[in-house]
Design an enzyme around this catalytic site. Structure first.
Site, PDB file in Angstrom:
ATOM      1  N   ASP A  10       3.747  10.422 -10.594  1.00  0.00           N
ATOM      2  CA  ASP A  10       2.355   9.870 -10.944  1.00  0.00           C
ATOM      3  C   ASP A  10       1.464  11.146 -11.137  1.00  0.00           C
ATOM      4  O   ASP A  10       1.725  12.105 -10.832  1.00  0.00           O
ATOM      5  CB  ASP A  10       2.270   9.159  -9.500  1.00  0.00           C
ATOM      6  CG  ASP A  10       0.778   8.397  -9.555  1.00  0.00           C
ATOM      7  OD1 ASP A  10       0.112   7.956 -10.625  1.00  0.00           O
ATOM      8  OD2 ASP A  10       0.036   8.454  -8.541  1.00  0.00           O
ATOM      9  N   ASP A  12      -2.434  10.441 -10.772  1.00  0.00           N
ATOM     10  CA  ASP A  12      -3.893  10.487  -9.945  1.00  0.00           C
ATOM     11  C   ASP A  12      -3.449  10.370  -8.682  1.00  0.00           C
ATOM     12  O   ASP A  12      -2.540   9.735  -7.979  1.00  0.00           O
ATOM     13  CB  ASP A  12      -4.550   9.146 -10.242  1.00  0.00           C
ATOM     14  CG  ASP A  12      -5.094   9.022 -11.486  1.00  0.00           C
ATOM     15  OD1 ASP A  12      -5.739   9.817 -11.978  1.00  0.00           O
ATOM     16  OD2 ASP A  12      -5.022   8.060 -12.361  1.00  0.00           O
TER      17      ASP A  12
END
Ligand code: B16
Ligand code: MG
Length: 213
Positions: A10, A12
């Site tokens: 991922d 963020d």
């Protein structure tokens, strides 16, 4: 121990703290609509796409919003968010992020990125790490956001690796759920009390070692 062939990160909240910028942009937007907004509420938005996040915020308002109004509010939030990320540089990489990516490379893993952010390509460019990934999912091509497994499954497919041979790295509850629904091993980054579905939780990427999973 199982030998994984690919890792899917991922963005963020794992590689960089854009979660902070999303928080600031949503807070201003929510308060402009008279909706209270704090860190605890923001936790529910992590990993949720733009319109899904807006719906969760506006559900707290007594009034209803038309589709056109929602689109205008989402655009306003995104313009503010883009102003915030325009100042980003490699200094905004979270501690351990580059070492983690390099360790995966040294381990011979294929490396993917599964962010539901439509600004992910811009953020990677600003951080100067675009070329560290073999494949980056274009969020605009994803029909169902996290916690649906679609984005992690697409990353695995494009990397040419079976889902069972991948592990995912996530900071959000919805993101960990997405990894698990994809049938992958989940490394949570953050608080073990929050990321209860993860197979293992590390506080941040300084504790990341691909040889351990
Ligand atoms: P955008 P991730 C997600 O990114 C964020 O966690 C979430 O807070 C945000 O609403 C979403 O991206 C959409 O971002 O508005 O830029 O398209 O955690 O999947 O990397
Ligand atoms: Mg995240």
């Amino acid at each position: 121990m199982k030998q994984y062939k690919a890792v899917i990160f991922d963005l963020d909240g794992v590689i960089t703290d854009t979660a902070r910028y999303h928080y600031l942009a949503w807070k201003r937007l929510a308060e402009s609509q008279g909706v209270p907004f704090d860190e605890a509420f923001n936790e529910h938005l992590k990993g949720i796409d733009r319109m899904g996040s807006l719906d969760l915020i506006l559900a707290q308002s007594p009034r209803a919003f038309s589709d056109d109004e929602k689109l205008a509010l989402a655009t306003e939030k995104n313009e503010h968010y883009k102003e915030l990320i325009a100042t980003m540089s490699p200094d905004d990489l979270l501690p351990g992020a580059v070492a983690a990516l390099d360790a995966c490379r040294a381990q011979g893993l294929r490396i993917g990125l599964a962010s539901v952010s439509k600004n992910a390509f811009t953020v990677l460019e600003r951080l100067g790490i675009t070329d560290k990934f073999d494949y980056v999912v274009d969020a605009a091509t994803i029909a169902r956001g996290k916690p649906d497994p679609e984005i992690f499954l697409k990353a695995a497919r494009e990397l040419g690796v079976a889902a069972a041979d991948c592990f995912g790295v996530e900071d959000a509850v919805a993101g960990v759920a997405s990894i698990k629904a994809a049938g992958m091993y989940a490394v949570g980054v953050g608080d073990a009390g929050i990321l209860t579905q993860a197979d293992v939780v590390i506080p941040d990427l300084r504790g990341f070692d691909p040889a351990k999973y």
